[in-house]
Design an enzyme around this catalytic site. Structure first.
Site, PDB file in Angstrom:
ATOM      1  N   ASP A  65      20.006  45.787  34.971  1.00  0.00           N
ATOM      2  CA  ASP A  65      18.850  45.446  35.809  1.00  0.00           C
ATOM      3  C   ASP A  65      19.184  45.226  37.274  1.00  0.00           C
ATOM      4  OD1 ASP A  65      20.280  42.908  35.287  1.00  0.00           O
ATOM      5  OD2 ASP A  65      18.600  42.030  36.391  1.00  0.00           O
ATOM      6  N   ASP A  79      32.893  44.380  37.036  1.00  0.00           N
ATOM      7  CA  ASP A  79      32.714  44.464  38.480  1.00  0.00           C
ATOM      8  C   ASP A  79      33.842  43.668  39.147  1.00  0.00           C
ATOM      9  OD1 ASP A  79      31.214  45.031  40.865  1.00  0.00           O
ATOM     10  OD2 ASP A  79      30.218  43.098  40.717  1.00  0.00           O
TER      11      ASP A  79
HETATM   12  P1  IMP Z   1      31.785  40.530  37.129  1.00  0.00           P
HETATM   13  O1  IMP Z   1      31.950  39.160  36.589  1.00  0.00           O
HETATM   14  O2  IMP Z   1      31.719  40.538  38.644  1.00  0.00           O
HETATM   15  O3  IMP Z   1      32.754  41.548  36.604  1.00  0.00           O
HETATM   16  O4  IMP Z   1      30.331  40.943  36.780  1.00  0.00           O
HETATM   17  C1  IMP Z   1      29.948  41.533  35.686  1.00  0.00           C
HETATM   18  C2  IMP Z   1      28.444  41.402  35.544  1.00  0.00           C
HETATM   19  O5  IMP Z   1      27.749  41.583  36.777  1.00  0.00           O
HETATM   20  C3  IMP Z   1      27.974  42.509  34.640  1.00  0.00           C
HETATM   21  O6  IMP Z   1      27.893  42.032  33.344  1.00  0.00           O
HETATM   22  C4  IMP Z   1      26.616  42.829  35.193  1.00  0.00           C
HETATM   23  O7  IMP Z   1      25.657  42.078  34.495  1.00  0.00           O
HETATM   24  C5  IMP Z   1      26.622  42.396  36.616  1.00  0.00           C
HETATM   25  N1  IMP Z   1      26.726  43.555  37.515  1.00  0.00           N
HETATM   26  C6  IMP Z   1      27.850  44.019  38.129  1.00  0.00           C
HETATM   27  N2  IMP Z   1      27.573  45.127  38.835  1.00  0.00           N
HETATM   28  C7  IMP Z   1      26.258  45.385  38.652  1.00  0.00           C
HETATM   29  C8  IMP Z   1      25.386  46.437  39.107  1.00  0.00           C
HETATM   30  O8  IMP Z   1      25.776  47.381  39.816  1.00  0.00           O
HETATM   31  N3  IMP Z   1      24.100  46.358  38.666  1.00  0.00           N
HETATM   32  C9  IMP Z   1      23.628  45.351  37.886  1.00  0.00           C
HETATM   33  N4  IMP Z   1      24.412  44.369  37.428  1.00  0.00           N
HETATM   34  C10 IMP Z   1      25.711  44.384  37.816  1.00  0.00           C
END
Ligand code: IMP
Ligand code: MG
Length: 178
Positions: A161, A105
């Site tokens: 989730d 994300d």
């Molecule tokens: P990042 O560190 O922002 O890349 O986040 C990654 C983590 O955020 C992932 O491992 C997910 O657990 C959570 N995440 C990101 N987008 C979503 C979503 O749309 N639904 C649920 N969890 C999300």
């Protein structure tokens, strides 16, 4: 915890996920065909369904290990600080490693985990994410393999989730508030 009411609209069917995993596993198998033993590292908890399907499609000698990192609280906001809540049980030094994530994300989680595991000197490390939301990126990270690129939507199902719910849906759906 009180939640706003929502419905879930299907975005990626169970069938489409299975077909994509088959194609990805052919590539992963080719990359690691000479491995003596691959360590498949799942990021808890969101990757638990994905890793279960992946390893059953991989015809390679492998081990499974898990790591838990937190970047989200209980809701939809990502915090930029990544903490390791549960570390691997095994060592990865000199090993072939495949890191399995549910969603990239903002990129903070995988950037952090990749740097951490790289510092332990694996022989070869590759990453796979089921989903990627490139428009949300705050720090550069690109997985070696990605299942599906998706727009900036909050998704659930197939292990993923919203406030700990909906992990058991067999498909990926987007949350729509009503
Ligand atoms: P990042 O560190 O922002 O890349 O986040 C990654 C983590 O955020 C992932 O491992 C997910 O657990 C959570 N995440 C990101 N987008 C979503 C979503 O749309 N639904 C649920 N969890 C999300
Ligand atoms: Mg996660």
């Amino acid at each position: 915890m009180s939640e706003r009411p929502y419905v879930i609209d299907q975005m990626i069917s169970a069938k489409a996920i299975a077909a994509r995993i088959e194609a990805l596993c052919a590539e992963i198998q080719n990359e690691f065909k000479d491995t003596d033993k691959l360590v498949v590292v799942g990021l808890l908890r969101g990757s638990f369904v994905f890793i279960a399907d992946l390893v059953r499609e991989l015809d390679l000698p492998l081990e499974v290990d898990f790591l838990e990192a937190s970047s989200y609280g209980s809701g939809m906001e990502s915090s930029r600080e990544v903490r390791i809540l549960k570390d691997l049980r095994g060592a990865v030094e000199g090993r072939d490693v495949l890191v399995v994530e549910d969603i990239v994300d903002t990129g903070h989680t995988m950037h952090h985990v990749h740097a951490l595991l790289q510092s332990r000197k694996p022989k070869r490390m590759k990453t796979i994410a089921l989903l990627d939301k490139p428009s949300r990126r705050e720090i550069a990270f690109k997985a070696d393999w990605t299942g599906f690129e998706i727009p900036d939507e909050f998704v659930v199902g197939y292990g993923i989730d919203y406030a700990q719910r909906n992990r058991n849906l067999p498909y990926i759906g987007k949350v729509r508030f009503i």
